[in-house]
Design a protein around this motif. Structure first.
Motif, PDB file in Angstrom:
ATOM      1  N   PHE A 200       0.833  -1.185   0.000  1.00 22.12           N
ATOM      2  CA  PHE A 200       0.000   0.000   0.000  1.00 22.12           C
ATOM      3  C   PHE A 200       0.880   1.250   0.000  1.00 22.12           C
ATOM      4  CE2 PHE A 200      -2.342  -3.440   1.809  1.00 22.12           C
ATOM      5  CZ  PHE A 200      -3.635  -3.284   1.373  1.00 22.12           C
ATOM      6  N   CYS A 201       0.326   2.332  -0.523  1.00 25.99           N
ATOM      7  CA  CYS A 201       1.055   3.601  -0.602  1.00 25.99           C
ATOM      8  C   CYS A 201       1.188   4.210   0.790  1.00 25.99           C
ATOM      9  CB  CYS A 201       0.323   4.567  -1.530  1.00 25.99           C
ATOM     10  SG  CYS A 201       1.067   6.205  -1.620  1.00 25.99           S
ATOM     11  N   ALA A 202       2.414   4.588   1.168  1.00 24.74           N
ATOM     12  CA  ALA A 202       2.640   5.193   2.477  1.00 24.74           C
ATOM     13  C   ALA A 202       2.153   6.638   2.530  1.00 24.74           C
ATOM     14  CB  ALA A 202       4.130   5.141   2.827  1.00 24.74           C
ATOM     15  N   VAL A 203       1.877   7.244   1.369  1.00 23.76           N
ATOM     16  CA  VAL A 203       1.429   8.637   1.337  1.00 23.76           C
ATOM     17  C   VAL A 203      -0.081   8.737   1.549  1.00 23.76           C
ATOM     18  CG1 VAL A 203       1.260  10.734  -0.071  1.00 23.76           C
ATOM     19  CG2 VAL A 203       3.331   9.328  -0.157  1.00 23.76           C
ATOM     20  N   CYS A 204      -0.859   7.964   0.770  1.00 18.41           N
ATOM     21  CA  CYS A 204      -2.326   8.093   0.837  1.00 18.41           C
ATOM     22  C   CYS A 204      -3.037   6.833   1.317  1.00 18.41           C
ATOM     23  CB  CYS A 204      -2.881   8.490  -0.532  1.00 18.41           C
ATOM     24  SG  CYS A 204      -2.734   7.190  -1.791  1.00 18.41           S
ATOM     25  N   GLY A 205      -2.331   5.721   1.443  1.00 17.91           N
ATOM     26  CA  GLY A 205      -2.953   4.485   1.927  1.00 17.91           C
ATOM     27  C   GLY A 205      -3.623   3.648   0.866  1.00 17.91           C
ATOM     28  N   ALA A 206      -3.626   4.108  -0.383  1.00 19.07           N
ATOM     29  CA  ALA A 206      -4.262   3.336  -1.461  1.00 19.07           C
ATOM     30  C   ALA A 206      -3.427   2.094  -1.792  1.00 19.07           C
ATOM     31  CB  ALA A 206      -4.425   4.198  -2.711  1.00 19.07           C
ATOM     32  N   ARG A 207      -4.110   1.071  -2.314  1.00 23.96           N
ATOM     33  CA  ARG A 207      -3.403  -0.142  -2.718  1.00 23.96           C
ATOM     34  C   ARG A 207      -2.491   0.165  -3.914  1.00 23.96           C
ATOM     35  NH1 ARG A 207      -4.719  -5.354  -1.500  1.00 23.96           N
ATOM     36  NH2 ARG A 207      -6.792  -4.712  -0.798  1.00 23.96           N
ATOM     37  N   MET A 208      -1.310  -0.453  -3.943  1.00 20.75           N
ATOM     38  CA  MET A 208      -0.398  -0.277  -5.061  1.00 20.75           C
ATOM     39  C   MET A 208      -0.568  -1.442  -6.041  1.00 20.75           C
ATOM     40  SD  MET A 208       3.041   1.155  -3.146  1.00 20.75           S
ATOM     41  CE  MET A 208       3.530   2.252  -4.470  1.00 20.75           C
ATOM     42  N   TYR A 209      -0.317  -1.177  -7.300  1.00 21.58           N
ATOM     43  CA  TYR A 209      -0.436  -2.221  -8.311  1.00 21.58           C
ATOM     44  C   TYR A 209       0.922  -2.451  -8.967  1.00 21.58           C
ATOM     45  CZ  TYR A 209      -0.539   1.575 -11.784  1.00 21.58           C
ATOM     46  OH  TYR A 209      -0.230   2.662 -12.558  1.00 21.58           O
ATOM     47  N   SER A 210       1.055  -3.632  -9.561  1.00 19.14           N
ATOM     48  CA  SER A 210       2.334  -3.994 -10.181  1.00 19.14           C
ATOM     49  C   SER A 210       2.400  -3.455 -11.596  1.00 19.14           C
ATOM     50  CB  SER A 210       2.492  -5.518 -10.182  1.00 19.14           C
ATOM     51  OG  SER A 210       1.388  -6.121 -10.836  1.00 19.14           O
ATOM     52  N   ASN A 211       3.606  -3.107 -12.018  1.00 22.44           N
ATOM     53  CA  ASN A 211       3.799  -2.529 -13.341  1.00 22.44           C
ATOM     54  C   ASN A 211       5.206  -2.878 -13.825  1.00 22.44           C
ATOM     55  OD1 ASN A 211       4.293   0.561 -14.918  1.00 22.44           O
ATOM     56  ND2 ASN A 211       2.657  -0.844 -15.490  1.00 22.44           N
ATOM     57  N   THR A 212       5.358  -2.970 -15.140  1.00 22.98           N
ATOM     58  CA  THR A 212       6.668  -3.266 -15.726  1.00 22.98           C
ATOM     59  C   THR A 212       7.094  -2.111 -16.621  1.00 22.98           C
ATOM     60  OG1 THR A 212       6.143  -5.623 -15.717  1.00 22.98           O
ATOM     61  CG2 THR A 212       8.012  -4.911 -17.062  1.00 22.98           C
ATOM     62  N   GLU A 213       8.264  -1.570 -16.368  1.00 19.73           N
ATOM     63  CA  GLU A 213       8.777  -0.476 -17.187  1.00 19.73           C
ATOM     64  C   GLU A 213       9.648  -1.034 -18.306  1.00 19.73           C
ATOM     65  OE1 GLU A 213      10.711   2.123 -14.429  1.00 19.73           O
ATOM     66  OE2 GLU A 213       8.821   3.020 -13.774  1.00 19.73           O
ATOM     67  N   HIS A 214      10.172  -0.129 -19.143  1.00 21.23           N
ATOM     68  CA  HIS A 214      11.018  -0.541 -20.254  1.00 21.23           C
ATOM     69  C   HIS A 214      12.197  -1.367 -19.742  1.00 21.23           C
ATOM     70  CE1 HIS A 214       8.768   1.849 -23.036  1.00 21.23           C
ATOM     71  NE2 HIS A 214       8.953   2.955 -22.328  1.00 21.23           N
ATOM     72  N   GLY A 215      12.492  -2.422 -20.477  1.00 23.02           N
ATOM     73  CA  GLY A 215      13.596  -3.286 -20.081  1.00 23.02           C
ATOM     74  C   GLY A 215      13.189  -4.344 -19.077  1.00 23.02           C
ATOM     75  N   GLY A 216      11.870  -4.462 -18.796  1.00 26.43           N
ATOM     76  CA  GLY A 216      11.402  -5.487 -17.874  1.00 26.43           C
ATOM     77  C   GLY A 216      11.616  -5.139 -16.407  1.00 26.43           C
TER      78      GLY A 216
END
Length: 526
Positions: A317-333
């Motif tokens: 979860f986000c330490a700033v707002c408490g919302a759930r975080m989701y997974s993501n892949t940037e360039h290069g994996g």
């Protein structure tokens, strides 16, 4: 001769709907009667002390004009509040009791044009009884309305209440939905993006928002902050995609109200099928089902077949707002976790992306360390032995039983008064008897729940000992745990991670709970 000190009064009128307010008749009539009552009883009324409101009488805190009136009462600027009738103030007995108490504390008279109440136990009883009757009438109206809707649904007919289903407009005379082509085009595109192109719901929401396409809440939702605008939300898309009406199978009674602004899905067997002709299909059954299959594969718990599995999905979860975080892949994996607030109407909270590789290693190190030294479980075992688990429950049970005894005595007194009362008062007392009986029933239910919790807590020690044995058993094999075993361990300890960027930006917090089922949760920081 001394000039008498003028007494000031405030007037309050209320109607339930904006339509009634626009017509003005009911509010004007109430205020006119209140003015005459004030004049005949020697009260002066300033224009700024006249409050007109269009709001349901079933609510208290949400009524803006009533809140202003209550502040005026507390200020000591008036000596009386004049209202046309009890049900214009509130339809809930508890609300009237709260307002009457506030007036008493401020030495302000609470006066009604159509009723007179003396400051006595009988007057208070009649006031509460009338409020109870008004509340009862409101419940009857609500029940009749719901019964009418259900009767229509049981015959397969579409009722005309509530908001329009996105993609359609209602023909109220024919009780049918007509396709609204602009919205229907967006609906079909959403199903194709999910069912055919296998996009994530979050990705679709982001794409629609970037293109500025209107969401279902457009024109139906307003925000206190005028700069905010409705946006597509993942939760909206889930509800849209799961609605079988879009494949030509409309149902009523799919949702039930949980609280003011929240609804819960009813069990599938409670849904009522409507005539298929009432709602034209926007997508084929095959595309609708493909979308359901993709939704099932997009859940945070579904990680077995992911090409790039994320250990903390559903746990971070986000330490700033408490919302759930989701997974993501940037360039290069490069794997990261991002705050989901960026896709909400309120916009990004400013939280930083979190490197997945680093935080997953950190969290697993913390959890495996806790399993190895078994401190978490052993501390809870010792605390449970020393504190005595059922002490608080015994106090709750005693309090509930004392309240029940008091109500039972009150019930006996009311029954005696009912036997001696004349017809006019008998009806009121009978309703009060029913109210007390309902409160007794509620207290008996509460006592039964306390007994059940005590039984659950009696099993706490057994569960903790079992978990301690688990830690001892797996300690030698932690280094060989595969991805699925690690996920199971995270779930077993109910791990919650709060993060914002790298650990250098903001400390990562890892919390775990000893899983004790319905008996409660014993928490610690790993």
């Amino acid at each position: 001769m001394m000039t008498p000190v003028p007494r000031h009064a405030a007037l309050y009128g209320r109607v339930s709907t904006l339509t009634q307010e626009a017509e003005g008749t009911s509010l004007d009539s109430q205020i006119d009667h209140c003015r005459k009552y004030a004049a005949s009883n020697g009260f002066q009324v300033n224009e700024e002390h006249i409050f007109r409101e269009a709001h349901t009488g079933a609510e208290l805190w949400e009524r803006r004009k009533l809140t202003q009136l209550r502040a005026l009462i507390a200020s000591g600027a008036i000596e009386a509040v004049i209202i046309y009738a009890v049900d214009r103030l509130s339809r809930k007995q508890a609300h009237i009791a709260i307002l009457a108490e506030e007036c008493d504390r401020a030495n302000v008279s609470l006066l009604f044009v159509t009723e007179e109440f003396e400051r006595s136990s009988l007057g208070e009883f009649i006031r509460n009884a009338k409020a109870f009757a008004a509340e009862l009438e409101r419940e009857k109206i609500k029940e009749r309305t719901l019964r009418g809707k259900r009767t229509l649904a049981e015959t397969g007919k579409l009722h005309n209440a509530g908001m329009e289903l996105y993609g359609y407009r209602r023909d109220k005379e024919a009780r049918m939905r007509i396709v609204e082509e602009h919205e229907a085009t967006i609906v079909r595109r959403i199903f194709r993006l999910i069912g055919e192109e296998r996009m994530s719901v979050r990705g679709v929401a982001r794409q629609l928002n970037e293109e500025g396409l209107p969401p279902p809440s457009q024109g139906k939702m307003s925000y206190p902050d005028s700069t905010r605008v409705p946006r597509w939300q993942p939760s909206q898309l889930h509800r849209l995609l799961q609605n079988p009406a879009y494949k030509g199978e409309p149902y009523a009674w799919r949702w039930r109200r949980a609280k003011k602004h929240a609804h819960l899905s009813r069990p599938r067997e409670e849904w009522l099928p409507l005539d298929a002709e009432s709602t034209p299909a926007l997508v084929t059954p095959e595309l609708w089902q493909a979308a359901q299959d993709q939704l099932a594969s997009n859940t945070g718990a579904e990680t077995r077949n992911q090409k790039r599995p994320y250990l903390l999905r559903g746990h971070i979860f986000c330490a700033v707002c408490g919302a759930r975080m989701y997974s993501n892949t940037e360039h290069g994996g490069y794997r990261v976790y991002r705050c989901s607030a960026r896709d909400k109407a309120s916009g990004s909270c400013g939280g930083k992306r979190v490197p997945a590789e680093a935080i997953e290693g950190h969290v697993w190190g913390q959890l495996s360390g806790a399993i190895l030294d078994r401190t978490l479980i052993q501390e809870q075992l010792q605390a449970a032995r020393e504190a005595g688990i059922t002490a608080d429950l015994e106090e709750e049970r005693s309090t509930a039983k004392r309240a029940l005894d008091t109500l039972l005595k009150q019930q006996v007194r009311l029954v005696r008064r009912l036997a001696e009362a004349e017809d006019d008062l008998a009806t009121i007392i009978e309703r009060e008897v029913d109210r007390v009986a309902n409160e007794c029933k509620a207290l008996r239910t509460a006592i039964a729940a306390i007994d059940a919790r005590e039984r659950q807590e009696g099993a706490l020690m057994v569960q903790l000992r079992s978990l301690d044995e688990y830690c001892a058993r797996v300690a030698d094999n932690l280094g060989e745990f595969d991805f699925e075993q690690k996920r199971l361990a995270l779930t077993a300890f109910d791990v919650r991670v709060e993060a914002n960027g790298s650990e250098a930006v903001g400390p990562w917090r890892v919390r775990g709970n000893a899983p004790v089922a319905d008996a409660g949760v014993l928490s610690t920081t790993l």
